[in-house]
Write a protein that holds these residues in place. Sequence first.
Motif, PDB file in Angstrom:
ATOM      1  N   HIS A   6       0.939  -1.141   0.069  1.00 10.72           N
ATOM      2  CA  HIS A   6       0.156  -0.020   0.130  1.00 10.72           C
ATOM      3  C   HIS A   6       1.021   1.104   0.076  1.00 10.72           C
ATOM      4  O   HIS A   6       1.617   1.123   0.571  1.00 10.72           O
ATOM      5  CB  HIS A   6      -0.863  -0.032   1.285  1.00 10.72           C
ATOM      6  N   SER A  15      -4.266   1.064   5.918  1.00  9.81           N
ATOM      7  CA  SER A  15      -5.052   0.451   5.197  1.00  9.81           C
ATOM      8  C   SER A  15      -4.684  -0.730   4.624  1.00  9.81           C
ATOM      9  O   SER A  15      -3.325  -1.042   4.503  1.00  9.81           O
ATOM     10  CB  SER A  15      -5.386   1.329   4.075  1.00  9.81           C
ATOM     11  N   THR A  49      -3.286   0.090  -3.605  1.00 10.06           N
ATOM     12  CA  THR A  49      -3.855   1.206  -3.544  1.00 10.06           C
ATOM     13  C   THR A  49      -3.304   2.367  -2.952  1.00 10.06           C
ATOM     14  O   THR A  49      -2.267   2.136  -2.249  1.00 10.06           O
ATOM     15  CB  THR A  49      -5.297   1.154  -3.028  1.00 10.06           C
ATOM     16  N   ARG A  61      -5.902  -2.470   2.029  1.00  8.16           N
ATOM     17  CA  ARG A  61      -6.180  -2.971   0.433  1.00  8.16           C
ATOM     18  C   ARG A  61      -5.028  -2.606  -0.564  1.00  8.16           C
ATOM     19  O   ARG A  61      -4.054  -1.798   0.012  1.00  8.16           O
ATOM     20  CB  ARG A  61      -6.976  -1.746   0.226  1.00  8.16           C
ATOM     21  N   GLU A  62      -4.608  -3.722  -0.917  1.00  5.93           N
ATOM     22  CA  GLU A  62      -3.418  -3.819  -1.756  1.00  5.93           C
ATOM     23  C   GLU A  62      -3.244  -3.035  -3.092  1.00  5.93           C
ATOM     24  O   GLU A  62      -4.599  -2.861  -3.500  1.00  5.93           O
ATOM     25  CB  GLU A  62      -2.900  -5.203  -2.037  1.00  5.93           C
TER      26      GLU A  62
END
Length: 307
Positions: free
Chosen positions: A126, A163, A168, A165-166
């Motif tokens: 990330h 976060s 991003t 979320r990969e």
Amino acid sequence: YEPVLNQSMEDFANHYGTVVVPARSARPKDKSLVENQVKMIYSRVFAPLRNQQFFDIHTLNQAINTCMLKHNQTRMQQKPYCREERFLSAEKSTLDELPSERFELKYYAELKVGNNGHIYLQRNKHYYSVPFTYIGMKVKLIYTRTMVSIYCKGKQIAVHIRSYRENTYTTVAEHLKSEHQAYKKRSHETYLARAREHSPEFHELMQVLFKRARYPEQLYRTCDGLFKLKRDFPVEEFDKACKYVLKNKLYTYYFFKNVLENGIANSEEEPLVKDALPEHVNIRGRAYYASSQPTLCDQSKDGLGAQ
């Protein structure tokens, strides 16, 4: 003489406002008091409970608390008091309140701020934004399960909610200033100009790519990958891949690379059935299975292989 604590242990001590004094190396006597307490807990807590069976953690904890209370109220040898009396008379008044927040394990990393104004946390794949004045500098990253803090020369320069979320970006608008090109070696206008020199197809792809992103700086690495593919593949194949990507509206580096490597843009899709089969008596339709009457195929001597 100056033992170095494990970083996580030091963070734990700092969080709760206490001090950790390590024992000396190769000095067993420094650990005798601790080892003796472990031995006493085994004999006064573990031994009385070893033959009992517990079905939940709450019942087990209640039994342990009962044994610990008995242990703390037992008179100490060569002392006129027990452990509980000593705690109430000399130690309880010196205790402070526990922190309002529970301790979270911290992780450390030293990273370099990229030209797009972000640092890349490999553990979660990330990106986190950093003020543009720190582009190209080394920063220290301290992150927990919930937060990410970024420091440069001992000064905190950015804080983000972590976060998971990969691939991003977590970006603060104030960190990125596209008009301050003095702090950057590249801009989206530079990429568009380079793509225009190559071909109209590549320029159109770049225009669509930058329109999809909220901040153009987030696409610099994708653009670098596309320009590398341009150098590795022939011009005609690359332009066909641009048209194919624009047609399918999948503007990712990995999709573009897959199209080039597998030659998907060069292969023209052909219909599965070129011409319809002619009607003849050997074709079995719904009527064949719905009716029990034999067809011409069944009446022929050679069956289906007659024609």
